[in-house]
Design a protein around this motif. Structure first.
Motif, PDB file in Angstrom:
ATOM      1  N   THR A  94     -10.569  -8.778 -10.865  1.00 15.62           N
ATOM      2  CA  THR A  94     -11.795  -9.221 -11.508  1.00 15.62           C
ATOM      3  C   THR A  94     -11.470 -10.123 -12.694  1.00 15.62           C
ATOM      4  O   THR A  94     -12.039 -11.207 -12.870  1.00 15.62           O
ATOM      5  CB  THR A  94     -12.617  -8.009 -12.011  1.00 15.62           C
ATOM      6  OG1 THR A  94     -12.555  -6.978 -11.027  1.00 15.62           O
ATOM      7  CG2 THR A  94     -14.052  -8.404 -12.286  1.00 15.62           C
ATOM      8  N   ALA A  95     -10.514  -9.641 -13.515  1.00 16.90           N
ATOM      9  CA  ALA A  95     -10.108 -10.408 -14.708  1.00 16.90           C
ATOM     10  C   ALA A  95      -9.539 -11.761 -14.299  1.00 16.90           C
ATOM     11  O   ALA A  95      -9.816 -12.792 -14.919  1.00 16.90           O
ATOM     12  CB  ALA A  95      -9.088  -9.616 -15.516  1.00 16.90           C
ATOM     13  N   SER A  96      -8.765 -11.747 -13.250  1.00 13.79           N
ATOM     14  CA  SER A  96      -8.151 -12.980 -12.776  1.00 13.79           C
ATOM     15  C   SER A  96      -9.215 -14.007 -12.390  1.00 13.79           C
ATOM     16  O   SER A  96      -9.063 -15.204 -12.627  1.00 13.79           O
ATOM     17  CB  SER A  96      -7.261 -12.654 -11.576  1.00 13.79           C
ATOM     18  OG  SER A  96      -6.942 -13.831 -10.883  1.00 13.79           O
ATOM     19  N   GLY A  97     -10.347 -13.477 -11.824  1.00 11.92           N
ATOM     20  CA  GLY A  97     -11.445 -14.376 -11.471  1.00 11.92           C
ATOM     21  C   GLY A  97     -12.102 -14.961 -12.706  1.00 11.92           C
ATOM     22  O   GLY A  97     -12.551 -16.113 -12.719  1.00 11.92           O
ATOM     23  N   SER A 154      -5.227 -18.283 -15.526  1.00  8.06           N
ATOM     24  CA  SER A 154      -4.222 -17.223 -15.568  1.00  8.06           C
ATOM     25  C   SER A 154      -3.417 -17.136 -14.281  1.00  8.06           C
ATOM     26  O   SER A 154      -3.840 -17.592 -13.223  1.00  8.06           O
ATOM     27  CB  SER A 154      -4.915 -15.888 -15.824  1.00  8.06           C
ATOM     28  OG  SER A 154      -5.805 -15.627 -14.758  1.00  8.06           O
ATOM     29  N   THR A 155      -2.229 -16.526 -14.403  1.00 13.95           N
ATOM     30  CA  THR A 155      -1.437 -16.244 -13.203  1.00 13.95           C
ATOM     31  C   THR A 155      -1.317 -14.739 -13.061  1.00 13.95           C
ATOM     32  O   THR A 155      -1.273 -14.004 -14.054  1.00 13.95           O
ATOM     33  CB  THR A 155      -0.026 -16.850 -13.306  1.00 13.95           C
ATOM     34  OG1 THR A 155       0.482 -16.560 -14.604  1.00 13.95           O
ATOM     35  CG2 THR A 155      -0.038 -18.337 -13.082  1.00 13.95           C
ATOM     36  N   LEU A 156      -1.247 -14.331 -11.818  1.00 17.70           N
ATOM     37  CA  LEU A 156      -1.410 -12.919 -11.499  1.00 17.70           C
ATOM     38  C   LEU A 156      -0.076 -12.315 -11.057  1.00 17.70           C
ATOM     39  O   LEU A 156       0.698 -12.947 -10.357  1.00 17.70           O
ATOM     40  CB  LEU A 156      -2.419 -12.856 -10.351  1.00 17.70           C
ATOM     41  CG  LEU A 156      -2.988 -11.518  -9.956  1.00 17.70           C
ATOM     42  CD1 LEU A 156      -4.408 -11.430 -10.462  1.00 17.70           C
ATOM     43  CD2 LEU A 156      -2.953 -11.405  -8.451  1.00 17.70           C
ATOM     44  N   ASP A 157       0.175 -11.087 -11.502  1.00 18.45           N
ATOM     45  CA  ASP A 157       1.381 -10.387 -11.066  1.00 18.45           C
ATOM     46  C   ASP A 157       0.949  -9.028 -10.531  1.00 18.45           C
ATOM     47  O   ASP A 157       0.648  -8.111 -11.299  1.00 18.45           O
ATOM     48  CB  ASP A 157       2.339 -10.244 -12.250  1.00 18.45           C
ATOM     49  CG  ASP A 157       3.623  -9.537 -11.851  1.00 18.45           C
ATOM     50  OD1 ASP A 157       3.680  -8.981 -10.733  1.00 18.45           O
ATOM     51  OD2 ASP A 157       4.571  -9.548 -12.655  1.00 18.45           O
ATOM     52  N   ASP A 158       0.887  -8.917  -9.186  1.00 17.90           N
ATOM     53  CA  ASP A 158       0.349  -7.705  -8.558  1.00 17.90           C
ATOM     54  C   ASP A 158       1.222  -6.481  -8.791  1.00 17.90           C
ATOM     55  O   ASP A 158       0.717  -5.372  -8.915  1.00 17.90           O
ATOM     56  CB  ASP A 158       0.177  -7.924  -7.039  1.00 17.90           C
ATOM     57  CG  ASP A 158      -1.226  -8.412  -6.713  1.00 17.90           C
ATOM     58  OD1 ASP A 158      -2.171  -7.867  -7.319  1.00 17.90           O
ATOM     59  OD2 ASP A 158      -1.372  -9.347  -5.899  1.00 17.90           O
ATOM     60  N   VAL A 159       2.509  -6.678  -8.843  1.00 12.99           N
ATOM     61  CA  VAL A 159       3.418  -5.538  -8.991  1.00 12.99           C
ATOM     62  C   VAL A 159       3.250  -4.880 -10.359  1.00 12.99           C
ATOM     63  O   VAL A 159       3.129  -3.662 -10.475  1.00 12.99           O
ATOM     64  CB  VAL A 159       4.880  -6.006  -8.803  1.00 12.99           C
ATOM     65  CG1 VAL A 159       5.833  -4.824  -8.898  1.00 12.99           C
ATOM     66  CG2 VAL A 159       5.042  -6.727  -7.473  1.00 12.99           C
ATOM     67  N   ASP A 160       3.203  -5.713 -11.383  1.00 12.42           N
ATOM     68  CA  ASP A 160       3.081  -5.197 -12.757  1.00 12.42           C
ATOM     69  C   ASP A 160       1.639  -4.953 -13.165  1.00 12.42           C
ATOM     70  O   ASP A 160       1.383  -4.465 -14.269  1.00 12.42           O
ATOM     71  CB  ASP A 160       3.695  -6.209 -13.738  1.00 12.42           C
ATOM     72  CG  ASP A 160       5.168  -5.938 -13.934  1.00 12.42           C
ATOM     73  OD1 ASP A 160       5.661  -4.954 -13.336  1.00 12.42           O
ATOM     74  OD2 ASP A 160       5.821  -6.707 -14.664  1.00 12.42           O
TER      75      ASP A 160
END
Lengths: 314, 278
Positions: free
Chosen positions: A244-247, A252-258
Motif C-alpha cells: 500500500t505504502a509503495s503505491g 520508492s523502491t521496494l524490498d519484499d524480503v526486508d
C-alpha cells in the motif's frame, strides 16, 4: 574572532615534470580544525610541508599566523608545531629526554622546562615510559610523544599530517580526544587525513584535495549535501502495508524480503514530514524508520570519480 | 653572540639568531647522549688508530725505523715509534670524520631533523652540535691513543707550552675536519657512502710525512706530499713534541685548518639549507 590563521592563494609546486600542487587556495580560520582530505599522492603532505617551511613553493602565496612562509619563515616557525606521519622523535633518547630537548630549544628555562615536561608526560599518559628508550614504545605511544613534543611551547597553529595512520582504534580515539582538547583551548589545527570518518569526526571544514587541486571545500554537512544518494528507509510489519505504502510513494523502491521501502530524499525535515503525512492519511503503521544522509565515502566518489578512498580506509 | 634570554621564553621566533650558542649547546648535549648511549662508533674510532699504531711499530717499525735518516739500525723500533706518533695522531683525527659523517647522514633521514627544520632554531646550531660532539669525541680518542703510545715507549721532550700548543693545534684540526665530515654526511645520498667518503681523509696522513719522510718518495708524489694539509699539521706536532725544526709549518697548519673549517662550514650550510625533507 574570525581571523584566518592560514591563508593560501594560488599555491603551486612541481617536482620535475610532476605537478604536485596546482593552484591551491585554502583558508583556515583561527581556532578551528580544517581537514585536508585526499588519497595518497593528492598533495596533502606537500601542502603541509610548504606551510611548515620545510619545502619552498614554486608559486603562489601562503601565510601562517600572519607570517609569509617564504619571506618570514622564522616568524612562521615560532608559532607552529608539526606532527608528521613519520614520527619526528629522537629514537636514541628516552621520552623524557625528547621532551626536555624540545623545552630547551624553545628556551623555556630550566625550571619551566621541568614543569612542562612533567605536565605533558602526565597528559599524554607517558609517565611510566618516561625513562625508557624509544625502542620499547608502541606506535601509539610514539605518536603521543610526537604530539607532546609539538606542544611543549603551545604553538598557535598545529599541523597534523595523518596523525592516526597506522594506529589501533583505541589509540586513534585517544588522539582524537587530544585534538579536540587542543581546539577547545583555541589552537588552530590543519589536519591531513585519508580517513573520511576522521575528517567527519574532527573537522569544522573539509577541503578535498585530489591531484593537486582542491575539488571541494565546505563543512562536512555541506559536502554531504553535494551528492545524491540520501534516502529514508521505512520498514513495515507486513506485506500488505508495504505494498500500500509503495503505491502511495511513487519514487520508492521496494524490498519484499526486508519488508522495507526506500524513498529518495535530501534527508531534510520537510521531505520527511511529507512522507509521514501521506502514510498517516492512509492509516499505515511504520515499524521502523531510518534516515540515510550520504557519507563522505559517497562524497569522495562523486567528487573524484574514483573509489581509492575506500581502499585507503581499510 | 648572546646567551639564553630567560626573559622571553616564547620569543624564540623573534630572535632565532640570538640563541645560536644556547641551541648549539643543547644540540651538543643531544649528540653526547647519543655517544654515551651507543658507543659502538666511538669505540671503533679509538681502536682503529691503536691497531695501526701497534702494527706499524711492532710489525714494520724495526725495518722502517732503520731506514730513517741518521738512525742507528739497532734502535730502529724506538726511533720509528717517535717518528710515527704524530702521524698516528693525525690519522686518529681524520678517522673521527668517518663516524661523524655516518652519524650526520643517519640523523638527516630521521624525523627529528625535519622537526628541527620547522622550529625557530638556527640552522648552524643543529650542525654545530654534531661538530662540537665529534670534536670532543676525537679529542678523547687522541688522548687515549697518545696514552697507548706513551705506554709502549713514546717519549716526547716537550715542555708545558709545547704540549699546550700541540693540543691546541689538534683541537683546531679536529674541529676543522669535523665541519668537513658534517658536510660529507649531509651530501652523501646513503649512509654507506657517508661512512666511506671520509676514508680518503684517513689515507692523507700516509701520503704525507706521517709514516715516512717525504723525501724518500718519488718526486711527483713528494710534490703532493709536501703541500697537502696533513704534512704541515704532522710536522708541527712533531716539531712541538720532539723538537724537530718547525719552519713555516705552524702557520701553514693553522692556515689549512681555517680554510678547511670555513669550507666545511659553508658547504654544510648550503646543502643543509638546500636539501629539503622528503
Amino acid at each position: 574572532m574570525t581571523t584566518s590563521a592560514i591563508e593560501v592563494r594560488g599555491l603551486r609546486k612541481s617536482y620535475g615534470a610532476k605537478v604536485v600542487l596546482d593552484d591551491v587556495d585554502l583558508t583556515v580560520n583561527a581556532g578551528t580544525v580544517t581537514a585536508l582530505l585526499g588519497p595518497n599522492g593528492a598533495g596533502k603532505t606537500t601542502t603541509v610541508h610548504i606551510l611548515s617551511t620545510l619545502v619552498r613553493p614554486d608559486g603562489g602565496a601562503a601565510t601562517v599566523a600572519g607570517c609569509d612562509v617564504v619571506r618570514n619563515p622564522d616568524g612562521v616557525r615560532a608559532q607552529i608545531g608539526l606532527t608528521g606521519q613519520f614520527s619526528a622523535v629522537d629514537n636514541l633518547l628516552t621520552g623524557e629526554e625528547n621532551l626536555l630537548l624540545m623545552a630547551r630549544l624553545r628556551h623555556l628555562g630550566a625550571k619551566r622546562s621541568a614543569t612542562r615536561v612533567t605536565e605533558l608526560l602526565e597528559q599524554f599518559d607517558l609517565v611510566e615510559a618516561a625513562r625508557k628508550p624509544l625502542a620499547t614504545y608502541s606506535g601509539g605511544m610514539r605518536r603521543r610523544l610526537d604530539l607532546a613534543m609539538t606542544l611543549v611551547a603551545t604553538p598557535r597553529v598545529i599541523f597534523l599530517d595523518e596523525p592516526t595512520t597506522g594506529l589501533d582504534p583505541r589509540s586513534r580515539h585517544t588522539m582524537w580526544d587530544i585534538v579536540r582538547g587542543l581546539v577547545a583551548e583555541g589552537t588552530t589545527v590543519l589536519l591531513t587525513t585519508q580517513y573520511l570518518d576522521e575528517a567527519d569526526e574532527l573537522a569544522d571544514r573539509i577541503a578535498v584535495l585530489d591531484g593537486g587541486k582542491i575539488v571541494a571545500n565546505g563543512t562536512p554537512d555541506e559536502l554531504k549535501r553535494l551528492v545524491p544518494g540520501g534516502h529514508i528507509k521505512l520498514r513495515f510489519a507486513d506485506s500488505t502495508a508495504l505494498h500500500t505504502a509503495s503505491g502511495l510513494l511513487r519514487e520508492s523502491t521496494l524490498d519484499d524480503v526486508d519488508l522495507a521501502l526506500t524513498v529518495p530524499s535530501d534527508g531534510g525535515v520537510h521531505a520527511l514530514r511529507t512522507v509521514l503525512d501521506s502514510l498517516d492519511a492512509a492509516n499505515l503503521e511504520v515499524a521502523d524508520l531510518s534516515i540515510h544522509t550520504p557519507d563522505l565515502d559517497d562524497v569522495f566518489f562523486a567528487l573524484t570519480g574514483r573509489v581509492e578512498s575506500k581502499e585507503a580506509q581499510s | 653572540m648572546t646567551t639564553i634570554n630567560a626573559a622571553h621564553p616564547h620569543a624564540a621566533g623573534a630572535g632565532g639568531k640570538s640563541h645560536v650558542v644556547a641551541d648549539s649547546i643543547t644540540m651538543l648535549r643531544r649528540n653526547l647522549l647519543h655517544m654515551i648511549r651507543y658507543p659502538g662508533l666511538s669505540v671503533f674510532t679509538i681502536m682503529g688508530p691503536v691497531v695501526i699504531l701497534l702494527l706499524f711499530v711492532f710489525v714494520f717499525g724495526g725495518t722502517l725505523g732503520a731506514g730513517l735518516p741518521g738512525v742507528d739500525p739497532a734502535g730502529g723500533r724506538a726511533a720509528y715509534l717517535a717518528y710515527v706518533m704524530p702521524g698516528i695522531l693525525a690519522i686518529t683525527i681524520a678517522g673521527g670524520a668517518g663516524g661523524t659523517a655516518t652519524t650526520v647522514s643517519m640523523d638527516m633521514t630521521e624525523g627529528i631533523t625535519a622537526r628541527f627544520r620547522t622550529m625557530a632554531i638556527s640552522r648552524a646550531s643543529v650542525l654545530a652540535g654534531h661538530v662540537l660532539g665529534n670534536t670532543i669525541q676525537t679529542l678523547i680518542a687522541v688522548a687515549l691513543v697518545l696514552g697507548v703510545g706513551l705506554a709502549i715507549g713514546f717519549r716526547p721532550n716537550a715542555g708545558a707550552i709545547e704540549w699546550l700548543a700541540a693540543a691546541g693545534l689538534m683541537v683546531l684540526t679536529a674541529y676543522a675536519i669535523s665541519w668537513l665530515a658534517v658536510a660529507m654526511g649531509i651530501q652523501a645520498k646513503s649512509v654507506e657512502t657517508a661512512s666511506n667518503l671520509p676514508l680518503l681523509l684517513v689515507i692523507l696522513p700516509m701520503l704525507g710525512s706521517g709514516f715516512v719522510p717525504t723525501d724518500s718518495m718519488p718526486a711527483w708524489m713528494q710534490g703532493f706530499a709536501d703541500y697537502q694539509p696533513f704534512t704541515p699539521i704532522i710536522e708541527t706536532i712533531r716539531g712541538l713534541l720532539l723538537g724537530t725544526p718547525l719552519g713555516w709549518n705552524a702557520a701553514l697548519a693553522v692556515g689549512w685548518c681555517v680554510v678547511i673549517a670555513v669550507a666545511g662550514y659553508l658547504w654544510s650550510m648550503v646543502i643543509y639549507e638546500r636539501k629539503s625533507v622528503r
